[in-house]
Design a protein around this motif. Sequence first.
Motif, PDB file in Angstrom:
ATOM      1  N   MET A   1      31.162  14.731  66.990  1.00  0.00           N
ATOM      2  CA  MET A   1      32.398  14.288  66.371  1.00  0.00           C
ATOM      3  C   MET A   1      33.536  14.506  67.352  1.00  0.00           C
ATOM      4  O   MET A   1      33.585  15.519  68.042  1.00  0.00           O
ATOM      5  CB  MET A   1      32.611  15.085  65.086  1.00  0.00           C
ATOM      6  N   ASN A   2      34.456  13.570  67.385  1.00  0.00           N
ATOM      7  CA  ASN A   2      35.630  13.702  68.240  1.00  0.00           C
ATOM      8  C   ASN A   2      36.644  14.641  67.590  1.00  0.00           C
ATOM      9  O   ASN A   2      36.739  14.697  66.362  1.00  0.00           O
ATOM     10  CB  ASN A   2      36.290  12.332  68.460  1.00  0.00           C
ATOM     11  N   PRO A   3      37.409  15.380  68.400  1.00  0.00           N
ATOM     12  CA  PRO A   3      38.439  16.263  67.838  1.00  0.00           C
ATOM     13  C   PRO A   3      39.436  15.479  66.988  1.00  0.00           C
ATOM     14  O   PRO A   3      39.771  14.336  67.293  1.00  0.00           O
ATOM     15  CB  PRO A   3      39.124  16.849  69.078  1.00  0.00           C
ATOM     16  N   LEU A   4      39.886  16.104  65.914  1.00  0.00           N
ATOM     17  CA  LEU A   4      40.825  15.473  64.996  1.00  0.00           C
ATOM     18  C   LEU A   4      42.153  16.215  64.991  1.00  0.00           C
ATOM     19  O   LEU A   4      42.185  17.438  65.093  1.00  0.00           O
ATOM     20  CB  LEU A   4      40.252  15.480  63.568  1.00  0.00           C
ATOM     21  N   THR A   5      43.213  15.469  64.837  1.00  0.00           N
ATOM     22  CA  THR A   5      44.547  16.049  64.693  1.00  0.00           C
ATOM     23  C   THR A   5      44.919  16.056  63.209  1.00  0.00           C
ATOM     24  O   THR A   5      44.230  15.432  62.384  1.00  0.00           O
ATOM     25  CB  THR A   5      45.587  15.231  65.466  1.00  0.00           C
ATOM     26  N   GLU A   6      46.005  16.720  62.901  1.00  0.00           N
ATOM     27  CA  GLU A   6      46.489  16.720  61.519  1.00  0.00           C
ATOM     28  C   GLU A   6      46.744  15.287  61.052  1.00  0.00           C
ATOM     29  O   GLU A   6      46.366  14.908  59.938  1.00  0.00           O
ATOM     30  CB  GLU A   6      47.768  17.547  61.395  1.00  0.00           C
ATOM     31  N   HIS A   7      47.348  14.473  61.900  1.00  0.00           N
ATOM     32  CA  HIS A   7      47.631  13.080  61.547  1.00  0.00           C
ATOM     33  C   HIS A   7      46.337  12.313  61.289  1.00  0.00           C
ATOM     34  O   HIS A   7      46.239  11.544  60.325  1.00  0.00           O
ATOM     35  CB  HIS A   7      48.444  12.411  62.667  1.00  0.00           C
ATOM     36  N   ASP A   8      45.336  12.500  62.145  1.00  0.00           N
ATOM     37  CA  ASP A   8      44.043  11.836  61.962  1.00  0.00           C
ATOM     38  C   ASP A   8      43.457  12.176  60.592  1.00  0.00           C
ATOM     39  O   ASP A   8      42.951  11.299  59.882  1.00  0.00           O
ATOM     40  CB  ASP A   8      43.031  12.277  63.025  1.00  0.00           C
ATOM     41  N   ILE A   9      43.511  13.446  60.250  1.00  0.00           N
ATOM     42  CA  ILE A   9      42.920  13.906  58.996  1.00  0.00           C
ATOM     43  C   ILE A   9      43.677  13.336  57.808  1.00  0.00           C
ATOM     44  O   ILE A   9      43.087  12.752  56.898  1.00  0.00           O
ATOM     45  CB  ILE A   9      42.882  15.445  58.944  1.00  0.00           C
ATOM     46  N   ARG A  10      44.985  13.476  57.799  1.00  0.00           N
ATOM     47  CA  ARG A  10      45.778  13.049  56.643  1.00  0.00           C
ATOM     48  C   ARG A  10      45.706  11.545  56.404  1.00  0.00           C
ATOM     49  O   ARG A  10      45.763  11.099  55.264  1.00  0.00           O
ATOM     50  CB  ARG A  10      47.219  13.495  56.797  1.00  0.00           C
ATOM     51  N   THR A  11      45.576  10.754  57.461  1.00  0.00           N
ATOM     52  CA  THR A  11      45.525   9.297  57.286  1.00  0.00           C
ATOM     53  C   THR A  11      44.103   8.785  57.041  1.00  0.00           C
ATOM     54  O   THR A  11      43.924   7.594  56.816  1.00  0.00           O
ATOM     55  CB  THR A  11      46.120   8.579  58.509  1.00  0.00           C
ATOM     56  N   SER A  12      43.114   9.673  57.060  1.00  0.00           N
ATOM     57  CA  SER A  12      41.728   9.231  56.930  1.00  0.00           C
ATOM     58  C   SER A  12      41.231   9.143  55.482  1.00  0.00           C
ATOM     59  O   SER A  12      40.208   8.518  55.229  1.00  0.00           O
ATOM     60  CB  SER A  12      40.810  10.180  57.708  1.00  0.00           C
TER      61      SER A  12
ATOM     62  N   ASP B   1      36.536  24.727  68.512  1.00  0.00           N
ATOM     63  CA  ASP B   1      36.127  24.358  69.870  1.00  0.00           C
ATOM     64  C   ASP B   1      34.698  23.829  69.907  1.00  0.00           C
ATOM     65  O   ASP B   1      34.144  23.589  70.961  1.00  0.00           O
ATOM     66  CB  ASP B   1      36.269  25.543  70.829  1.00  0.00           C
ATOM     67  N   HIS B   2      34.104  23.646  68.737  1.00  0.00           N
ATOM     68  CA  HIS B   2      32.725  23.191  68.664  1.00  0.00           C
ATOM     69  C   HIS B   2      32.612  21.812  67.999  1.00  0.00           C
ATOM     70  O   HIS B   2      31.711  21.559  67.222  1.00  0.00           O
ATOM     71  CB  HIS B   2      31.858  24.226  67.917  1.00  0.00           C
ATOM     72  N   TRP B   3      33.513  20.901  68.335  1.00  0.00           N
ATOM     73  CA  TRP B   3      33.515  19.563  67.742  1.00  0.00           C
ATOM     74  C   TRP B   3      32.191  18.840  67.975  1.00  0.00           C
ATOM     75  O   TRP B   3      31.740  18.085  67.120  1.00  0.00           O
ATOM     76  CB  TRP B   3      34.678  18.738  68.286  1.00  0.00           C
ATOM     77  N   SER B   4      31.563  19.080  69.126  1.00  0.00           N
ATOM     78  CA  SER B   4      30.299  18.390  69.422  1.00  0.00           C
ATOM     79  C   SER B   4      29.170  18.855  68.495  1.00  0.00           C
ATOM     80  O   SER B   4      28.158  18.169  68.376  1.00  0.00           O
ATOM     81  CB  SER B   4      29.911  18.601  70.880  1.00  0.00           C
ATOM     82  N   ASP B   5      29.340  19.986  67.842  1.00  0.00           N
ATOM     83  CA  ASP B   5      28.340  20.490  66.902  1.00  0.00           C
ATOM     84  C   ASP B   5      28.587  20.014  65.477  1.00  0.00           C
ATOM     85  O   ASP B   5      27.847  20.391  64.564  1.00  0.00           O
ATOM     86  CB  ASP B   5      28.325  22.023  66.894  1.00  0.00           C
TER      87      ASP B   5
ATOM     88  N   ILE C   1      19.284  16.273  62.750  1.00  0.00           N
ATOM     89  CA  ILE C   1      20.692  15.858  62.811  1.00  0.00           C
ATOM     90  C   ILE C   1      20.817  14.403  62.380  1.00  0.00           C
ATOM     91  O   ILE C   1      21.702  14.045  61.593  1.00  0.00           O
ATOM     92  CB  ILE C   1      21.262  16.082  64.231  1.00  0.00           C
ATOM     93  N   ASP C   2      19.931  13.545  62.879  1.00  0.00           N
ATOM     94  CA  ASP C   2      19.943  12.128  62.496  1.00  0.00           C
ATOM     95  C   ASP C   2      19.742  11.972  60.988  1.00  0.00           C
ATOM     96  O   ASP C   2      20.394  11.147  60.346  1.00  0.00           O
ATOM     97  CB  ASP C   2      18.866  11.347  63.253  1.00  0.00           C
ATOM     98  N   ARG C   3      18.837  12.767  60.416  1.00  0.00           N
ATOM     99  CA  ARG C   3      18.585  12.700  58.978  1.00  0.00           C
ATOM    100  C   ARG C   3      19.832  13.133  58.201  1.00  0.00           C
ATOM    101  O   ARG C   3      20.216  12.498  57.214  1.00  0.00           O
ATOM    102  CB  ARG C   3      17.396  13.587  58.612  1.00  0.00           C
ATOM    103  N   THR C   4      20.486  14.200  58.651  1.00  0.00           N
ATOM    104  CA  THR C   4      21.701  14.675  57.980  1.00  0.00           C
ATOM    105  C   THR C   4      22.783  13.604  58.037  1.00  0.00           C
ATOM    106  O   THR C   4      23.449  13.332  57.036  1.00  0.00           O
ATOM    107  CB  THR C   4      22.201  15.984  58.628  1.00  0.00           C
ATOM    108  N   ARG C   5      22.944  12.979  59.208  1.00  0.00           N
ATOM    109  CA  ARG C   5      23.939  11.903  59.340  1.00  0.00           C
ATOM    110  C   ARG C   5      23.595  10.723  58.433  1.00  0.00           C
ATOM    111  O   ARG C   5      24.484  10.118  57.833  1.00  0.00           O
ATOM    112  CB  ARG C   5      24.030  11.455  60.789  1.00  0.00           C
TER     113      ARG C   5
END
Length: 165
Positions: free
Chosen positions: A1-12, A34-38, A149-153
Amino acid sequence: MNPLTEHDIRTSFVNCSKGEAKRLPLPKDLADIDHWSDLDFLGWCDLSAPARSYLVAEREGVPVGVTLRSSSTTRGFLRRSMCSLCLTTHPGSGVALMSARKAGPAGRDGNSVGLYICTDLDCPLYVRGKKKPAPGGRMEETLTVEQQIDRTRANLDGFLDRLFS
């Protein structure tokens, strides 16, 4: 997952009003993640309203946020339930039925979908072995971690698809 900002979250958010999205609490540690890739999704609980939780996932590169409400039933510690996303089992109230209003007119008409999910919303960490559930929480599988991970997604995508149908 790519890092998210407050704006990204609120508009999503797709199943609440813009005003509700503007007022909802954000994860307290958002700046420290710091673990967005996880993460397959970012999930957090509303500390001021324990029955409310939030989830933001990426769909086709775009963040999609969902407000969730959990059932208020508590289960005994000897009883175990399984999360529908990550297939982790938890004792007691470690898994709850969470419902989400559907997006668009169907949601405004009161329609919702539900899913049994880990109450701490740490499914991506359980699948990757970064967080350990109570003993017996993860079954030994022949699938690789990548396949899990694929199954969870896929399970998450299925839930999100139902929000829009």
